[in-house]
Scaffold this motif. Structure first.
Motif, PDB file in Angstrom:
ATOM      1  N   ALA A   1       0.849  -1.204   0.000  1.00  0.00           N
ATOM      2  CA  ALA A   1       0.000   0.000   0.000  1.00  0.00           C
ATOM      3  C   ALA A   1       0.879   1.247   0.000  1.00  0.00           C
ATOM      4  CB  ALA A   1      -0.935  -0.010   1.209  1.00  0.00           C
ATOM      5  N   MET A   2       1.967   1.198   0.777  1.00  0.00           N
ATOM      6  CA  MET A   2       2.852   2.367   0.842  1.00  0.00           C
ATOM      7  C   MET A   2       3.653   2.580  -0.435  1.00  0.00           C
ATOM      8  SD  MET A   2       4.241   2.590   4.750  1.00  0.00           S
ATOM      9  CE  MET A   2       4.995   0.961   4.805  1.00  0.00           C
ATOM     10  N   MET A   3       3.779   1.555  -1.268  1.00  0.00           N
ATOM     11  CA  MET A   3       4.437   1.737  -2.572  1.00  0.00           C
ATOM     12  C   MET A   3       3.526   2.497  -3.533  1.00  0.00           C
ATOM     13  SD  MET A   3       6.084  -1.985  -3.249  1.00  0.00           S
ATOM     14  CE  MET A   3       7.070  -2.804  -2.004  1.00  0.00           C
ATOM     15  N   CYS A   4       2.229   2.507  -3.217  1.00  0.00           N
ATOM     16  CA  CYS A   4       1.278   3.232  -4.073  1.00  0.00           C
ATOM     17  C   CYS A   4       1.414   4.734  -3.794  1.00  0.00           C
ATOM     18  CB  CYS A   4      -0.146   2.758  -3.785  1.00  0.00           C
ATOM     19  SG  CYS A   4      -0.391   1.000  -4.131  1.00  0.00           S
ATOM     20  N   ASP A   5       0.766   5.541  -4.634  1.00  0.00           N
ATOM     21  CA  ASP A   5       0.938   6.992  -4.524  1.00  0.00           C
ATOM     22  C   ASP A   5      -0.046   7.631  -3.567  1.00  0.00           C
ATOM     23  OD1 ASP A   5       2.995   7.038  -6.545  1.00  0.00           O
ATOM     24  OD2 ASP A   5       1.392   6.382  -7.873  1.00  0.00           O
ATOM     25  N   ILE A   6      -1.214   7.077  -3.468  1.00  0.00           N
ATOM     26  CA  ILE A   6      -2.254   7.607  -2.588  1.00  0.00           C
ATOM     27  C   ILE A   6      -2.892   6.397  -1.909  1.00  0.00           C
ATOM     28  CG2 ILE A   6      -4.514   8.772  -2.512  1.00  0.00           C
ATOM     29  CD1 ILE A   6      -3.721  10.267  -5.073  1.00  0.00           C
ATOM     30  N   ILE A   7      -3.134   6.502  -0.602  1.00  0.00           N
ATOM     31  CA  ILE A   7      -3.887   5.439   0.073  1.00  0.00           C
ATOM     32  C   ILE A   7      -5.241   6.012   0.496  1.00  0.00           C
ATOM     33  CG2 ILE A   7      -3.991   3.802   1.988  1.00  0.00           C
ATOM     34  CD1 ILE A   7      -0.956   3.834   2.141  1.00  0.00           C
ATOM     35  N   ILE A   8      -6.305   5.399   0.014  1.00  0.00           N
ATOM     36  CA  ILE A   8      -7.652   5.736   0.466  1.00  0.00           C
ATOM     37  C   ILE A   8      -8.101   4.563   1.338  1.00  0.00           C
ATOM     38  CG2 ILE A   8     -10.032   6.223  -0.221  1.00  0.00           C
ATOM     39  CD1 ILE A   8      -8.949   7.331  -2.836  1.00  0.00           C
ATOM     40  N   ALA A   9      -8.549   4.883   2.550  1.00  0.00           N
ATOM     41  CA  ALA A   9      -8.869   3.801   3.490  1.00  0.00           C
ATOM     42  C   ALA A   9     -10.355   3.744   3.788  1.00  0.00           C
ATOM     43  CB  ALA A   9      -8.106   4.017   4.802  1.00  0.00           C
ATOM     44  N   ALA A  10     -10.882   2.538   3.868  1.00  0.00           N
ATOM     45  CA  ALA A  10     -12.223   2.338   4.413  1.00  0.00           C
ATOM     46  C   ALA A  10     -12.129   2.481   5.932  1.00  0.00           C
ATOM     47  CB  ALA A  10     -12.734   0.946   4.045  1.00  0.00           C
ATOM     48  N   GLU A  11     -13.265   2.778   6.563  1.00  0.00           N
ATOM     49  CA  GLU A  11     -13.261   2.978   8.014  1.00  0.00           C
ATOM     50  C   GLU A  11     -12.743   1.757   8.774  1.00  0.00           C
ATOM     51  OE1 GLU A  11     -16.977   6.151   8.393  1.00  0.00           O
ATOM     52  OE2 GLU A  11     -17.356   4.005   8.423  1.00  0.00           O
ATOM     53  N   ASN A  12     -12.873   0.562   8.179  1.00  0.00           N
ATOM     54  CA  ASN A  12     -12.438  -0.645   8.898  1.00  0.00           C
ATOM     55  C   ASN A  12     -10.988  -1.031   8.595  1.00  0.00           C
ATOM     56  OD1 ASN A  12     -12.530  -1.665   6.281  1.00  0.00           O
ATOM     57  ND2 ASN A  12     -13.476  -3.611   6.878  1.00  0.00           N
TER      58      ASN A  12
ATOM     59  N   ALA B   1      -7.859   3.129  10.847  1.00  0.00           N
ATOM     60  CA  ALA B   1      -7.853   4.109   9.759  1.00  0.00           C
ATOM     61  C   ALA B   1      -7.732   5.531  10.300  1.00  0.00           C
ATOM     62  CB  ALA B   1      -9.127   3.959   8.926  1.00  0.00           C
ATOM     63  N   ALA B   2      -8.411   5.804  11.426  1.00  0.00           N
ATOM     64  CA  ALA B   2      -8.385   7.171  11.965  1.00  0.00           C
ATOM     65  C   ALA B   2      -6.964   7.562  12.372  1.00  0.00           C
ATOM     66  CB  ALA B   2      -9.337   7.283  13.156  1.00  0.00           C
ATOM     67  N   GLU B   3      -6.272   6.624  13.045  1.00  0.00           N
ATOM     68  CA  GLU B   3      -4.892   6.918  13.440  1.00  0.00           C
ATOM     69  C   GLU B   3      -4.000   7.054  12.203  1.00  0.00           C
ATOM     70  OE1 GLU B   3      -3.144   4.013  16.084  1.00  0.00           O
ATOM     71  OE2 GLU B   3      -1.284   5.164  16.292  1.00  0.00           O
ATOM     72  N   ALA B   4      -4.239   6.208  11.219  1.00  0.00           N
ATOM     73  CA  ALA B   4      -3.425   6.259   9.991  1.00  0.00           C
ATOM     74  C   ALA B   4      -3.622   7.584   9.263  1.00  0.00           C
ATOM     75  CB  ALA B   4      -3.789   5.088   9.076  1.00  0.00           C
ATOM     76  N   GLU B   5      -4.839   8.100   9.297  1.00  0.00           N
ATOM     77  CA  GLU B   5      -5.071   9.394   8.645  1.00  0.00           C
ATOM     78  C   GLU B   5      -4.425  10.528   9.446  1.00  0.00           C
ATOM     79  OE1 GLU B   5      -8.911  11.256   8.644  1.00  0.00           O
ATOM     80  OE2 GLU B   5      -8.673  11.917   6.572  1.00  0.00           O
TER      81      GLU B   5
ATOM     82  N   VAL C   1      -2.556   7.923   5.319  1.00  0.00           N
ATOM     83  CA  VAL C   1      -3.743   7.765   4.489  1.00  0.00           C
ATOM     84  C   VAL C   1      -4.228   9.152   4.071  1.00  0.00           C
ATOM     85  CG1 VAL C   1      -6.188   7.298   4.906  1.00  0.00           C
ATOM     86  CG2 VAL C   1      -4.499   5.561   5.431  1.00  0.00           C
ATOM     87  N   SER C   2      -4.652   9.304   2.819  1.00  0.00           N
ATOM     88  CA  SER C   2      -5.064  10.653   2.407  1.00  0.00           C
ATOM     89  C   SER C   2      -6.523  10.926   2.736  1.00  0.00           C
ATOM     90  CB  SER C   2      -4.810  10.862   0.920  1.00  0.00           C
ATOM     91  OG  SER C   2      -5.658  10.041   0.169  1.00  0.00           O
ATOM     92  N   ARG C   3      -7.371   9.903   2.720  1.00  0.00           N
ATOM     93  CA  ARG C   3      -8.758  10.108   3.143  1.00  0.00           C
ATOM     94  C   ARG C   3      -9.383   8.791   3.616  1.00  0.00           C
ATOM     95  NH1 ARG C   3     -11.209  12.506  -2.531  1.00  0.00           N
ATOM     96  NH2 ARG C   3      -9.157  13.298  -3.083  1.00  0.00           N
ATOM     97  N   ILE C   4     -10.401   8.932   4.457  1.00  0.00           N
ATOM     98  CA  ILE C   4     -11.131   7.768   4.972  1.00  0.00           C
ATOM     99  C   ILE C   4     -12.557   7.861   4.470  1.00  0.00           C
ATOM    100  CG2 ILE C   4     -11.923   6.530   7.022  1.00  0.00           C
ATOM    101  CD1 ILE C   4      -9.760   7.855   8.617  1.00  0.00           C
ATOM    102  N   VAL C   5     -13.117   6.734   4.037  1.00  0.00           N
ATOM    103  CA  VAL C   5     -14.505   6.728   3.567  1.00  0.00           C
ATOM    104  C   VAL C   5     -15.229   5.517   4.169  1.00  0.00           C
ATOM    105  CG1 VAL C   5     -14.045   7.933   1.406  1.00  0.00           C
ATOM    106  CG2 VAL C   5     -13.825   5.462   1.477  1.00  0.00           C
ATOM    107  N   PRO C   6     -16.567   5.574   4.244  1.00  0.00           N
ATOM    108  CA  PRO C   6     -17.296   4.381   4.685  1.00  0.00           C
ATOM    109  C   PRO C   6     -16.965   3.212   3.746  1.00  0.00           C
ATOM    110  CG  PRO C   6     -18.759   6.282   4.541  1.00  0.00           C
ATOM    111  CD  PRO C   6     -17.458   6.693   3.928  1.00  0.00           C
ATOM    112  N   ALA C   7     -16.914   2.008   4.324  1.00  0.00           N
ATOM    113  CA  ALA C   7     -16.466   0.845   3.544  1.00  0.00           C
ATOM    114  C   ALA C   7     -17.222   0.699   2.223  1.00  0.00           C
ATOM    115  CB  ALA C   7     -16.619  -0.413   4.386  1.00  0.00           C
ATOM    116  N   GLU C   8     -18.546   0.937   2.263  1.00  0.00           N
ATOM    117  CA  GLU C   8     -19.323   0.708   1.037  1.00  0.00           C
ATOM    118  C   GLU C   8     -19.056   1.758  -0.037  1.00  0.00           C
ATOM    119  OE1 GLU C   8     -20.493   1.376   4.034  1.00  0.00           O
ATOM    120  OE2 GLU C   8     -21.921   3.032   3.933  1.00  0.00           O
ATOM    121  N   LYS C   9     -18.365   2.822   0.335  1.00  0.00           N
ATOM    122  CA  LYS C   9     -18.070   3.890  -0.639  1.00  0.00           C
ATOM    123  C   LYS C   9     -16.621   3.834  -1.139  1.00  0.00           C
ATOM    124  CE  LYS C   9     -21.622   7.015  -0.068  1.00  0.00           C
ATOM    125  NZ  LYS C   9     -22.779   6.844  -0.669  1.00  0.00           N
TER     126      LYS C   9
END
Ligand code: HXC
Length: 258
Positions: free
Chosen positions: A114-125, A168-172, A177-185
């Motif tokens: 994941a860290m090799m990628c350019d942007i990490i978008i995380a689900a809440e879980n 995810a909250a701590e990672a943001e 992590v650049s943003r956190i979204v609900p898992a279904e989104k």
């Protein structure tokens, strides 16, 4: 190409790679890493692709390298085969932007990919961690280096030395992590970001990615010099002319190279 451990799809100019070893929480076995490299090669060579999403399942992005595959390996096995360098770094060497859409576990090698990628978008879980220490090893694909650059020494030491997971909250909060979204989104958001990136000029996007990455490799003076050269080079492209003309003419840019 057909792959056994990943699913490959596209949505317009976005390539989507889904890690798909559900029985092992997407543990990154050698065959999966080969598949991943093959799919990245295909998307990289395809001018119709402007950005790539790498994702897993709702339960796991990837729970690390495959421990069962690694457990009987000797020093000579891993040293002579150059385990990790080969294959794994393919994600980091991709010239096109790669977005990690992470739900569930991103542990060990999974966090490192994941860290090799350019942007990490995380689900809440999402849960990130480098639990290698609990297995009697240390991270081997960037977990002591990219994590430290991303989070700073205190957090990196905390994670690497204890092997604990962070949510995810701590990672943001600490900038992984650049943003956190609900898992279904998660995929909707990742597709929106990737689609936006893929709508820009491809060569200029590559300039931008390479320039940001330079910040991790050089002194500030050298980084600024590199950026300025790339900035100057942008004026050699038709897309600079189109982008600025479109602004002046109050119309959307129609980039030629995308
Ligand atoms: C092989 C794995 C695996 C892994 C999970 N599985 N992680 N197999 N390698 N890394 C398998 C389990 O053995 C199990 O298979 C199935 O996936 C489901 O996992 P469970 O443990 O039953 O699930 P759960 O109780 O929900 O726990 C989830 C978990 C746990 C907390 C993520 O699986 C776990 O701790 N996994 C290991 C995480 C880890 O240590 N990663 C770092 C690996 S070392 P069965 O057949 O029993 O059902 C590494 C080094 C990288 O990544 C260096 C660079 C290459």
């Amino acid at each position: 190409m057909t792959y056994e451990n990943i699913l490959v799809a596209r949505d317009g100019r976005v390539g989507i790679i889904t890690l798909n070893r559900p029985k092992a929480l997407n543990a990154l076995c050698d065959a999966l890493i080969d598949d991943l490299g093959g799919a990245l090669d295909e998307f990289e060579a395809d001018e119709g692709i402007g950005a790539i999403i790498l994702t897993g399942s709702e339960k796991a992005f990837a729970a690390g390298a495959d421990i069962k595959e690694m457990k009987d390996r000797s020093f000579m096995d891993v040293y002579l085969s150059d385990f990790i360098t080969k294959g794994w770094e393919r994600v980091a060497s991709c010239r096109k932007p790669v977005i990690a859409a992470v739900a569930g576990f991103a542990l060990g090698g999974g966090c490192e990919v994941a860290m090799m990628c350019d942007i990490i978008i995380a689900a809440e879980n999402a849960k990130f961690g480098q639990p290698e220490i609990t297995l009697g090893i240390i991270p081997g694909a960037g977990g002591t280096q990219r994590l430290t650059r991303a989070l700073g020494k205190a957090k990196a030491m905390d994670l690497v030395l204890t092997g604990r997971m962070m949510d995810a909250a701590e990672a943001e909060r600490c900038g992984l992590v650049s943003r956190i979204v609900p898992a279904e989104k998660l995929m909707e958001e990742a597709l929106a970001v990737a689609g936006k990136i893929a709508s820009m000029s491809l060569p200029i996007t590559l300039f931008a990615k390479e320039s940001v990455n330079r910040a991790f490799e050089t002194s500030l003076a050298e980084g600024l010099r590199f950026e300025r050269r790339m900035f100057h080079a942008a004026f050699a492209t038709e897309d600079q002319s189109e982008g600025m003309s479109a602004f002046a003419e109050k119309r959307p840019a129609q980039f030629k190279h995308r």
